[in-house]
Design a protein around this motif. Sequence first.
Motif, PDB file in Angstrom:
ATOM      1  N   LEU A   1       0.652  -1.226  -0.057  1.00  0.00           N
ATOM      2  CA  LEU A   1       0.110   0.140  -0.066  1.00  0.00           C
ATOM      3  C   LEU A   1       0.787   1.058   0.013  1.00  0.00           C
ATOM      4  O   LEU A   1       0.814   1.916  -0.929  1.00  0.00           O
ATOM      5  N   HIS A   2       1.589   1.416   1.077  1.00  0.00           N
ATOM      6  CA  HIS A   2       2.469   2.688   1.214  1.00  0.00           C
ATOM      7  C   HIS A   2       3.893   2.351   1.766  1.00  0.00           C
ATOM      8  O   HIS A   2       4.171   1.441   2.101  1.00  0.00           O
ATOM      9  N   THR A   3       4.742   3.434   1.069  1.00  0.00           N
ATOM     10  CA  THR A   3       6.107   3.125   1.471  1.00  0.00           C
ATOM     11  C   THR A   3       6.575   4.423   2.123  1.00  0.00           C
ATOM     12  O   THR A   3       6.404   5.824   1.817  1.00  0.00           O
ATOM     13  N   GLU A   4       7.366   4.488   3.147  1.00  0.00           N
ATOM     14  CA  GLU A   4       7.931   5.454   3.916  1.00  0.00           C
ATOM     15  C   GLU A   4       9.555   5.028   3.839  1.00  0.00           C
ATOM     16  O   GLU A   4      10.129   3.792   3.660  1.00  0.00           O
ATOM     17  N   PHE A   5      10.458   6.062   4.331  1.00  0.00           N
ATOM     18  CA  PHE A   5      11.806   5.988   4.218  1.00  0.00           C
ATOM     19  C   PHE A   5      12.650   6.330   5.222  1.00  0.00           C
ATOM     20  O   PHE A   5      12.024   7.226   6.081  1.00  0.00           O
ATOM     21  N   ASP A   6      13.488   5.645   5.821  1.00  0.00           N
ATOM     22  CA  ASP A   6      14.475   6.136   6.888  1.00  0.00           C
ATOM     23  C   ASP A   6      15.653   7.082   6.004  1.00  0.00           C
ATOM     24  O   ASP A   6      15.487   7.048   4.967  1.00  0.00           O
ATOM     25  N   GLY A   7      16.591   7.368   6.921  1.00  0.00           N
ATOM     26  CA  GLY A   7      17.590   8.314   6.132  1.00  0.00           C
ATOM     27  C   GLY A   7      18.753   7.346   5.728  1.00  0.00           C
ATOM     28  O   GLY A   7      19.922   7.921   5.392  1.00  0.00           O
TER      29      GLY A   7
ATOM     30  N   GLY B   1      -2.656  -0.386   7.294  1.00  0.00           N
ATOM     31  CA  GLY B   1      -2.977   0.769   5.952  1.00  0.00           C
ATOM     32  C   GLY B   1      -1.597   1.655   5.789  1.00  0.00           C
ATOM     33  O   GLY B   1      -0.807   1.016   5.251  1.00  0.00           O
ATOM     34  N   HIS B   2      -1.871   2.613   6.179  1.00  0.00           N
ATOM     35  CA  HIS B   2      -0.474   3.552   6.120  1.00  0.00           C
ATOM     36  C   HIS B   2       0.500   3.272   7.197  1.00  0.00           C
ATOM     37  O   HIS B   2       0.242   2.502   8.057  1.00  0.00           O
ATOM     38  N   LEU B   3       1.679   3.738   6.755  1.00  0.00           N
ATOM     39  CA  LEU B   3       2.593   3.661   7.957  1.00  0.00           C
ATOM     40  C   LEU B   3       3.497   4.924   8.051  1.00  0.00           C
ATOM     41  O   LEU B   3       3.153   5.717   7.026  1.00  0.00           O
ATOM     42  N   CYS B   4       4.125   5.427   9.052  1.00  0.00           N
ATOM     43  CA  CYS B   4       4.750   6.691   9.260  1.00  0.00           C
ATOM     44  C   CYS B   4       5.942   6.565   9.787  1.00  0.00           C
ATOM     45  O   CYS B   4       6.159   5.874  10.919  1.00  0.00           O
ATOM     46  N   ILE B   5       7.235   7.021   9.397  1.00  0.00           N
ATOM     47  CA  ILE B   5       8.279   7.604   9.794  1.00  0.00           C
ATOM     48  C   ILE B   5       8.505   8.869  10.002  1.00  0.00           C
ATOM     49  O   ILE B   5       8.111   9.431   8.900  1.00  0.00           O
ATOM     50  N   PRO B   6       8.707   9.279  11.069  1.00  0.00           N
ATOM     51  CA  PRO B   6       8.710  10.840  11.431  1.00  0.00           C
ATOM     52  C   PRO B   6       9.613  11.367  10.193  1.00  0.00           C
ATOM     53  O   PRO B   6      10.845  11.064  10.188  1.00  0.00           O
ATOM     54  N   GLY B   7       9.247  12.332   9.427  1.00  0.00           N
ATOM     55  CA  GLY B   7       9.973  13.024   8.347  1.00  0.00           C
ATOM     56  C   GLY B   7      10.132  11.874   7.366  1.00  0.00           C
ATOM     57  O   GLY B   7      11.083  12.085   6.269  1.00  0.00           O
ATOM     58  N   GLY B   8       9.689  10.711   7.179  1.00  0.00           N
ATOM     59  CA  GLY B   8       9.819   9.688   6.266  1.00  0.00           C
ATOM     60  C   GLY B   8       9.291  10.054   4.925  1.00  0.00           C
ATOM     61  O   GLY B   8       9.574   9.258   3.831  1.00  0.00           O
TER      62      GLY B   8
ATOM     63  N   LYS C   1      14.834  14.402   4.739  1.00  0.00           N
ATOM     64  CA  LYS C   1      15.668  14.095   5.898  1.00  0.00           C
ATOM     65  C   LYS C   1      14.663  13.566   7.037  1.00  0.00           C
ATOM     66  O   LYS C   1      14.108  14.047   7.929  1.00  0.00           O
ATOM     67  N   PRO C   2      14.469  12.066   6.844  1.00  0.00           N
ATOM     68  CA  PRO C   2      13.773  11.327   7.866  1.00  0.00           C
ATOM     69  C   PRO C   2      14.600  11.249   9.077  1.00  0.00           C
ATOM     70  O   PRO C   2      15.691  11.177   8.880  1.00  0.00           O
ATOM     71  N   TRP C   3      13.806  11.188  10.140  1.00  0.00           N
ATOM     72  CA  TRP C   3      14.494  11.063  11.355  1.00  0.00           C
ATOM     73  C   TRP C   3      14.804   9.545  11.865  1.00  0.00           C
ATOM     74  O   TRP C   3      15.688   9.139  12.414  1.00  0.00           O
ATOM     75  N   GLY C   4      14.098   8.689  11.185  1.00  0.00           N
ATOM     76  CA  GLY C   4      14.340   7.404  10.892  1.00  0.00           C
ATOM     77  C   GLY C   4      14.708   6.590  12.234  1.00  0.00           C
ATOM     78  O   GLY C   4      15.374   5.546  12.353  1.00  0.00           O
ATOM     79  N   LYS C   5      13.927   6.874  13.348  1.00  0.00           N
ATOM     80  CA  LYS C   5      14.218   6.051  14.512  1.00  0.00           C
ATOM     81  C   LYS C   5      12.940   5.291  14.903  1.00  0.00           C
ATOM     82  O   LYS C   5      13.294   4.105  15.421  1.00  0.00           O
ATOM     83  N   TYR C   6      11.847   5.709  14.522  1.00  0.00           N
ATOM     84  CA  TYR C   6      10.600   4.914  14.703  1.00  0.00           C
ATOM     85  C   TYR C   6       9.750   4.924  13.479  1.00  0.00           C
ATOM     86  O   TYR C   6       9.737   5.814  12.643  1.00  0.00           O
TER      87      TYR C   6
END
Length: 658
Positions: free
Chosen positions: A395-401, A436-443, A447-452
């Motif tokens: 469904l959805h894609t987020e990224f780490d740094g 459904g969705h996912l979220c990485i802060p800033g993902g 510049k994703p924060w990439g911690k959670y």
Amino acid sequence: MNKLLKYALLVFSTFTILHSCKMKTTESVVTGTAATKAYVAPGEYDEFYNFVSGGFNGNVSVYGLPSGRLLKMIPVFSVFPENGYGYSEETKAMLNTTAGQVPWDDQHHLSISMTDGEQDGRWLFANANNTPRVARIDLTTFKTAEILQLPNSAGNHSSPYLTENTEYVIAGTRFAVPIGEQQDVPISSFKENFKSTISFISVDKDHGSMNIAFQIILPGMDLDLSRGGKGPSKDWFFFSTYNTEQANTLLEVNASEKDKDFIVAINWKKAEEYVKSGKGKKMKVEYAHNTFDEETQQAYSKIENEVTVLTLEDYKDMVYMIPCAKSPHGCDVNPTGEYIVGSGKLAALIPVFSFDKLTKAIAAKDFEGDYHGIPVMKYESVLHGEVQKPGLGPLHTEFDGNGNAYTSMFLSSEVVKWNVESLEVLDRAPTFYSIGHLCIPGGDTKKPWGKYLIAYNKITKDRYLPTGPELAQSAQLYDISGDKMELILDFPTVGEPHYAQGIMASVIKDKSVKFYDIAKNKHKYVTMGEKNARVVRTGNRVDVYMTAIRSHLAPDNIEGVYVGDEVYFHVTNLEQDWDIPHGFAIKNNPNAELLIMPGETTTLKFVPQKAGMYPFYCTDFCSALHQEMQGYLRVSPKGSNVPLRFGIGESAPGVAVK
Ligand code: K7E
Ligand code: CUA
């Protein structure tokens, strides 16, 4: 538990879900360190704010991460009796539309304003799906500052997405609809008459105010989700589509006929140039533009009448279609801006496109054909590669740094981590259930924060204590700082979350407004100090200039009001101290209370229907004598001759009769 065993368990549980379709619980995958990772000690602040869409509750909720603690609900598109949003005279206009006051919506996506592709934490933008609108929330006050209705739109789902410097908020339509003068056409004339539009909403750099700069009209198709480019692709926007078959019934079958749908790539810089150079035409439309003015503390609604549209003749070299596996949902751009990920809900792979290849193929006119006049790229010419066997129902894609992507898999209920360059699957973690969705802060930024990573799940089942047929929605927090994702917390959420945004708390927390400076209060009905508290009658309109301070309302005795009068309580909170709102409620008032922030004035309209005694009181426990913060309104029969009298203490009607 040693790492290997943990991994074996993860793989095993994933395998069981994939192959038995039977839901499993996570007990086996949560380790002893999880609790400490999500633990925020009493009195400590969370590290991140998490702004979560409310889905069918129409509002936005704010959580702290990693604790998952609910901090606030921000009313945006739905009335909120808790603080009078949509009920008070000041905020009613926020929900005005060309269809009148629309007190509800379906809120799915959020974007935090950016500067150079990084979150600047100034504003939060929110979409309304059902009655197409975009809202701007001020992150110094956590209040909705502006709502803009979108004409020529239906199902504002592909919204609100931002360009790298928040030049534009972009909003695409889910439903193609007839636009222009003639809208009364047969539904079966979809192919000839139905169009999709994309709105480009300009955002004022300093104040954030929004305006529709222009709209692009596309052939009828269903735009689903989108993302702006970044870095090299910053002048572009990418939209997933479904129903390029242009079906108007039973889309479940008819919109999945073709093997491929498309990602629509749009060069918005070119569109902007074309509009500036006079291309495009003005179209008569109607839409509401609602702004909350902080100075007068009043929302104003204005009906606008015109929009500039670009049609196919105008955009020959700025729109391209990229074939993408069946019914793509998410369309996400990685932090470097080079890769565009299309997640086909019904596909067994994830195609990743290369922006560099796209620009080269466009320059070489390496097209496969056209779709209603729009050039269609060759899949192979623009493909970076495919993630093979990622899982089911991407469904959805987020990224780490760190060059990794995380894709939510609805059908196989898992998050899959893969490397953006090598396309190799690196890890999987089960979600509970049907993410459904996912979220990485800033993902979604440079510049994703990439911690959670937070998973927003569609089905809750056995995660929490049963609460009747409807269960709390379920979010899950993963630590993604290591090679393997680690589930550390379940937390219930309100409404039905879709997308969310996370931001490092330090970016916004110190800018938070603590109270409004009463000296700057320009509200038309402000009461500057208790000595000015009064009641003024004009015909059958009664204006009560009331003040609130710990622990009394002034005036607290009012007489000489008659049945059918329009009584306006303009309550000014005189406090100049953080966290001291006062509330105001009056018996039998058929809508909601007011919650007045320190230094603010807010108005409640009350039309008494029967003669009698109407007590009013402060609803927010503000001091030890909060319970004493109360008063009476005497309502007499229409035509009686009780004189208008008001006061408090010595001047109260009951005391001061002379
Ligand atoms: Cu729920 Cu973003 Cu409306 Cu996917 S959308 S889940
Ligand atoms: Cu003011 Cu309670």
